[in-house]
Design a protein around this motif. Structure first.
Motif, PDB file in Angstrom:
ATOM      1  N   LEU A   1      -2.444 -32.201  32.590  1.00  8.77           N
ATOM      2  CA  LEU A   1      -2.641 -31.960  31.163  1.00  8.77           C
ATOM      3  C   LEU A   1      -2.947 -30.493  30.890  1.00  8.77           C
ATOM      4  CD1 LEU A   1      -3.052 -33.272  28.292  1.00  8.77           C
ATOM      5  CD2 LEU A   1      -5.489 -33.373  28.867  1.00  8.77           C
ATOM      6  N   THR A   2      -2.277 -29.953  29.872  1.00  8.94           N
ATOM      7  CA  THR A   2      -2.570 -28.589  29.428  1.00  8.94           C
ATOM      8  C   THR A   2      -3.962 -28.540  28.815  1.00  8.94           C
ATOM      9  OG1 THR A   2      -0.246 -28.123  28.999  1.00  8.94           O
ATOM     10  CG2 THR A   2      -1.860 -26.737  27.868  1.00  8.94           C
ATOM     11  N   ARG A   3      -4.834 -27.695  29.380  1.00  3.69           N
ATOM     12  CA  ARG A   3      -6.220 -27.651  28.903  1.00  3.69           C
ATOM     13  C   ARG A   3      -6.661 -26.256  28.465  1.00  3.69           C
ATOM     14  NH1 ARG A   3      -6.479 -31.489  33.114  1.00  3.69           N
ATOM     15  NH2 ARG A   3      -7.459 -33.451  32.446  1.00  3.69           N
ATOM     16  N   HIS A   4      -5.801 -25.285  28.543  1.00  2.00           N
ATOM     17  CA  HIS A   4      -6.250 -23.911  28.302  1.00  2.00           C
ATOM     18  C   HIS A   4      -5.308 -23.176  27.357  1.00  2.00           C
ATOM     19  CE1 HIS A   4      -9.350 -24.483  31.290  1.00  2.00           C
ATOM     20  NE2 HIS A   4      -8.438 -24.879  32.158  1.00  2.00           N
ATOM     21  N   THR A   5      -4.842 -23.865  26.329  1.00  2.00           N
ATOM     22  CA  THR A   5      -4.072 -23.180  25.300  1.00  2.00           C
ATOM     23  C   THR A   5      -4.979 -22.171  24.597  1.00  2.00           C
ATOM     24  OG1 THR A   5      -2.551 -25.023  24.912  1.00  2.00           O
ATOM     25  CG2 THR A   5      -2.897 -23.492  23.084  1.00  2.00           C
ATOM     26  N   PRO A   6      -4.547 -20.929  24.462  1.00  6.19           N
ATOM     27  CA  PRO A   6      -5.399 -19.938  23.797  1.00  6.19           C
ATOM     28  C   PRO A   6      -5.715 -20.359  22.368  1.00  6.19           C
ATOM     29  CG  PRO A   6      -3.599 -18.854  24.956  1.00  6.19           C
ATOM     30  CD  PRO A   6      -3.303 -20.320  24.982  1.00  6.19           C
ATOM     31  N   PRO A   7      -6.970 -20.300  21.952  1.00  9.01           N
ATOM     32  CA  PRO A   7      -7.316 -20.652  20.574  1.00  9.01           C
ATOM     33  C   PRO A   7      -6.595 -19.755  19.574  1.00  9.01           C
ATOM     34  CG  PRO A   7      -9.293 -20.505  21.925  1.00  9.01           C
ATOM     35  CD  PRO A   7      -8.170 -19.940  22.747  1.00  9.01           C
ATOM     36  N   ILE A   8      -6.258 -20.322  18.431  1.00  3.27           N
ATOM     37  CA  ILE A   8      -5.666 -19.550  17.344  1.00  3.27           C
ATOM     38  C   ILE A   8      -6.522 -19.751  16.105  1.00  3.27           C
ATOM     39  CG2 ILE A   8      -3.335 -19.727  18.290  1.00  3.27           C
ATOM     40  CD1 ILE A   8      -2.743 -21.876  16.187  1.00  3.27           C
ATOM     41  N   THR A   9      -6.291 -18.936  15.105  1.00  5.47           N
ATOM     42  CA  THR A   9      -7.015 -19.102  13.844  1.00  5.47           C
ATOM     43  C   THR A   9      -6.322 -20.153  12.991  1.00  5.47           C
ATOM     44  OG1 THR A   9      -5.730 -17.414  12.690  1.00  5.47           O
ATOM     45  CG2 THR A   9      -7.720 -16.681  13.886  1.00  5.47           C
ATOM     46  N   MET A  10      -7.076 -20.726  12.076  1.00  6.42           N
ATOM     47  CA  MET A  10      -6.502 -21.674  11.139  1.00  6.42           C
ATOM     48  C   MET A  10      -5.398 -21.016  10.320  1.00  6.42           C
ATOM     49  SD  MET A  10      -8.431 -23.826   8.119  1.00  6.42           S
ATOM     50  CE  MET A  10      -8.618 -22.400   7.042  1.00  6.42           C
ATOM     51  N   ALA A  11      -5.635 -19.781   9.900  1.00  2.97           N
ATOM     52  CA  ALA A  11      -4.641 -19.080   9.094  1.00  2.97           C
ATOM     53  C   ALA A  11      -3.328 -18.929   9.844  1.00  2.97           C
ATOM     54  CB  ALA A  11      -5.179 -17.709   8.678  1.00  2.97           C
TER      55      ALA A  11
ATOM     56  N   LYS B   1      -3.925 -41.749  10.182  1.00  5.20           N
ATOM     57  CA  LYS B   1      -3.833 -40.291  10.214  1.00  5.20           C
ATOM     58  C   LYS B   1      -2.750 -39.891  11.206  1.00  5.20           C
ATOM     59  CE  LYS B   1      -5.813 -39.617  14.454  1.00  5.20           C
ATOM     60  NZ  LYS B   1      -5.104 -39.083  15.652  1.00  5.20           N
ATOM     61  N   LEU B   2      -2.240 -38.710  11.007  1.00  9.11           N
ATOM     62  CA  LEU B   2      -1.398 -38.051  12.001  1.00  9.11           C
ATOM     63  C   LEU B   2      -2.075 -36.770  12.437  1.00  9.11           C
ATOM     64  CD1 LEU B   2       2.191 -38.280  10.437  1.00  9.11           C
ATOM     65  CD2 LEU B   2       1.179 -39.783  12.177  1.00  9.11           C
ATOM     66  N   ASN B   3      -1.889 -36.417  13.695  1.00  6.22           N
ATOM     67  CA  ASN B   3      -2.190 -35.064  14.162  1.00  6.22           C
ATOM     68  C   ASN B   3      -0.905 -34.270  14.020  1.00  6.22           C
ATOM     69  OD1 ASN B   3      -3.940 -37.009  16.078  1.00  6.22           O
ATOM     70  ND2 ASN B   3      -5.037 -35.080  15.772  1.00  6.22           N
ATOM     71  N   ARG B   4      -0.845 -33.406  12.994  1.00  2.38           N
ATOM     72  CA  ARG B   4       0.375 -32.626  12.773  1.00  2.38           C
ATOM     73  C   ARG B   4       0.547 -31.574  13.855  1.00  2.38           C
ATOM     74  NH1 ARG B   4       2.471 -32.473   7.596  1.00  2.38           N
ATOM     75  NH2 ARG B   4       4.227 -31.495   8.672  1.00  2.38           N
ATOM     76  N   MET B   5      -0.548 -31.151  14.460  1.00  4.66           N
ATOM     77  CA  MET B   5      -0.511 -30.324  15.670  1.00  4.66           C
ATOM     78  C   MET B   5      -1.762 -30.648  16.462  1.00  4.66           C
ATOM     79  SD  MET B   5      -2.035 -26.552  14.908  1.00  4.66           S
ATOM     80  CE  MET B   5      -2.998 -26.701  16.420  1.00  4.66           C
ATOM     81  N   LEU B   6      -1.732 -30.401  17.769  1.00  3.35           N
ATOM     82  CA  LEU B   6      -2.896 -30.657  18.609  1.00  3.35           C
ATOM     83  C   LEU B   6      -2.858 -29.726  19.817  1.00  3.35           C
ATOM     84  CD1 LEU B   6      -5.412 -32.236  19.450  1.00  3.35           C
ATOM     85  CD2 LEU B   6      -3.912 -33.989  20.422  1.00  3.35           C
ATOM     86  N   HIS B   7      -3.817 -28.800  19.868  1.00  4.88           N
ATOM     87  CA  HIS B   7      -3.966 -27.892  21.003  1.00  4.88           C
ATOM     88  C   HIS B   7      -5.251 -28.243  21.744  1.00  4.88           C
ATOM     89  CE1 HIS B   7      -1.436 -24.439  18.994  1.00  4.88           C
ATOM     90  NE2 HIS B   7      -0.742 -25.542  19.187  1.00  4.88           N
ATOM     91  N   ILE B   8      -5.205 -28.192  23.061  1.00  3.67           N
ATOM     92  CA  ILE B   8      -6.396 -28.379  23.885  1.00  3.67           C
ATOM     93  C   ILE B   8      -6.767 -27.009  24.441  1.00  3.67           C
ATOM     94  CG2 ILE B   8      -7.414 -29.577  25.844  1.00  3.67           C
ATOM     95  CD1 ILE B   8      -5.233 -31.710  25.485  1.00  3.67           C
ATOM     96  N   THR B   9      -7.928 -26.530  24.052  1.00  2.95           N
ATOM     97  CA  THR B   9      -8.291 -25.135  24.349  1.00  2.95           C
ATOM     98  C   THR B   9      -9.337 -24.997  25.447  1.00  2.95           C
ATOM     99  OG1 THR B   9      -9.959 -25.174  22.583  1.00  2.95           O
ATOM    100  CG2 THR B   9      -7.724 -24.428  21.996  1.00  2.95           C
ATOM    101  N   GLY B  10      -9.841 -26.104  25.959  1.00  2.00           N
ATOM    102  CA  GLY B  10     -10.828 -26.004  27.029  1.00  2.00           C
ATOM    103  C   GLY B  10     -11.462 -27.347  27.315  1.00  2.00           C
ATOM    104  N   ARG B  11     -12.290 -27.358  28.340  1.00  2.22           N
ATOM    105  CA  ARG B  11     -13.004 -28.578  28.715  1.00  2.22           C
ATOM    106  C   ARG B  11     -14.478 -28.248  28.852  1.00  2.22           C
ATOM    107  NH1 ARG B  11     -10.989 -32.602  33.570  1.00  2.22           N
ATOM    108  NH2 ARG B  11     -12.188 -34.444  32.940  1.00  2.22           N
ATOM    109  N   ARG B  12     -15.326 -29.039  28.216  1.00  6.57           N
ATOM    110  CA  ARG B  12     -16.750 -28.776  28.222  1.00  6.57           C
ATOM    111  C   ARG B  12     -17.406 -29.348  29.479  1.00  6.57           C
ATOM    112  NH1 ARG B  12     -18.574 -30.582  22.195  1.00  6.57           N
ATOM    113  NH2 ARG B  12     -19.216 -32.394  23.415  1.00  6.57           N
ATOM    114  N   ALA B  13     -18.642 -28.923  29.709  1.00  4.01           N
ATOM    115  CA  ALA B  13     -19.380 -29.388  30.887  1.00  4.01           C
ATOM    116  C   ALA B  13     -19.593 -30.895  30.850  1.00  4.01           C
ATOM    117  CB  ALA B  13     -20.720 -28.668  30.984  1.00  4.01           C
TER     118      ALA B  13
END
Length: 288
Positions: free
Chosen positions: A191-201, A17-29
């Motif tokens: 590491l960037t951990r707080h990229t704002p979430p976006i919609t799939m669309a 597989k490839l990750n065609r894009m990868l955003h990290i939007t947060g870190r869980r407890a």
């Protein structure tokens, strides 16, 4: 399931597989990172040969250096399927390994998914994809996408999947000759951990030219051979890291362009060409 030992054998692909894009939007407890990513399959990967046994043993050949048999994802997947189903059968599994370990191509997860689907068919269990994906999730966050077998928008730790249809260009995938330790990347303070979430669309509307991998800057800093491969390839085609690496991929419009780039790479790195796929070749084989 019949008490008789099935006579069939299966030879099945375990695609990359490839990750065609990868955003990290947060870190869980619990320490896991929240992601948004686009998974796509390649027509290149490992191959598994599976044959049933009547003694319940799971035998994997050949062994993988540095990995104890009971820690191998293939063996673990088979054992989980036995435990879940109560199946008394076992299997001989022979692995043709082509995908590098620590490469970000999902090789181990794909092998586990192929084992789950292959043994489900071989043992005549008839489990649903949802049940098999749940078993796979306990083995690794990437296993469910291989079980379901369709290119997907993924959220959470990568397990919440929505099927998508992506462009299917040719890719040249380069392995810089090192193994990246995923935990080290995710522990890195920069590491960037707080990229704002976006919609799939929005992600799909932006298209490949707008996609990026949030791990890339950190992996560049920690692993200079990856940075060198990214720099060299990006002078020739749109280029990105997949997952946490170490593999990087260049996107090409035609197979001819991919062939020319491979020829230019020569012996500089290990590399291969592959076509992007929206449907896993594993499912194509199983549906025949």
């Amino acid at each position: 399931m019949s008490d008789a030992l099935p006579a069939s054998r299966l030879t099945l692909p375990a695609p990359a597989k490839l990750n065609r894009m990868l955003h990290i939007t947060g870190r869980r407890a619990d320490g896991y990172h929240e992601l948004q990513t686009l998974f796509q399959f390649l027509d290149h990967g490992d191959t598994l040969h599976l044959a049933p046994r009547d003694d319940g043993k799971i035998r994997l050949t050949p062994g993988i250096a540095g990995v104890a048999p009971e820690e191998n994802l293939i063996v673990r997947a088979a054992r989980r399927l036995q435990a879940e189903s109560g199946c008394p059968l076992g299997a001989d599994i022979h692995l043709e390994k082509r995908l590098p370990m620590g490469g970000g191509l999902g090789g181990g997860s794909s092998d586990a998914a192929t084992t789950l689907l292959g043994l489900d068919a071989l043992w005549r269990l008839g489990l649903t994809l949802e049940r098999l994906a749940a078993l796979g999730l306990a083995l690794g966050a990437d296993v469910p996408v291989f079980v379901h077998g369709h290119a997907a928008w993924a959220e959470g730790i990568g397990e919440r999947l929505t099927p998508v249809t992506l462009d299917t260009p040719w890719f040249v995938v380069v392995h810089p000759g090192i193994e990246v330790a995923t935990p080290a990347v995710f522990r890195a303070p920069e590491l960037t951990r707080h990229t704002p979430p976006i919609t799939m669309a929005r992600a799909l509307q932006g298209g490949a030219s707008s996609w990026r991998n949030d791990c890339e800057a950190t992996v560049r800093a920690l692993y200079p051979p990856v940075a060198a491969a990214l720099d060299w390839l990006s002078e020739r085609a749109p280029t990105m890291l997949t997952g946490t690496g170490a593999c990087v991929f260049a996107r090409l419009a035609t197979e001819e362009q991919a062939d020319r780039l491979l020829a230019e790479i020569g012996g500089r790195w290990k590399a291969f060409k592959a076509r992007g796929l929206n449907r896993s070749p594993l499912h194509d084989v199983l549906d025949r």
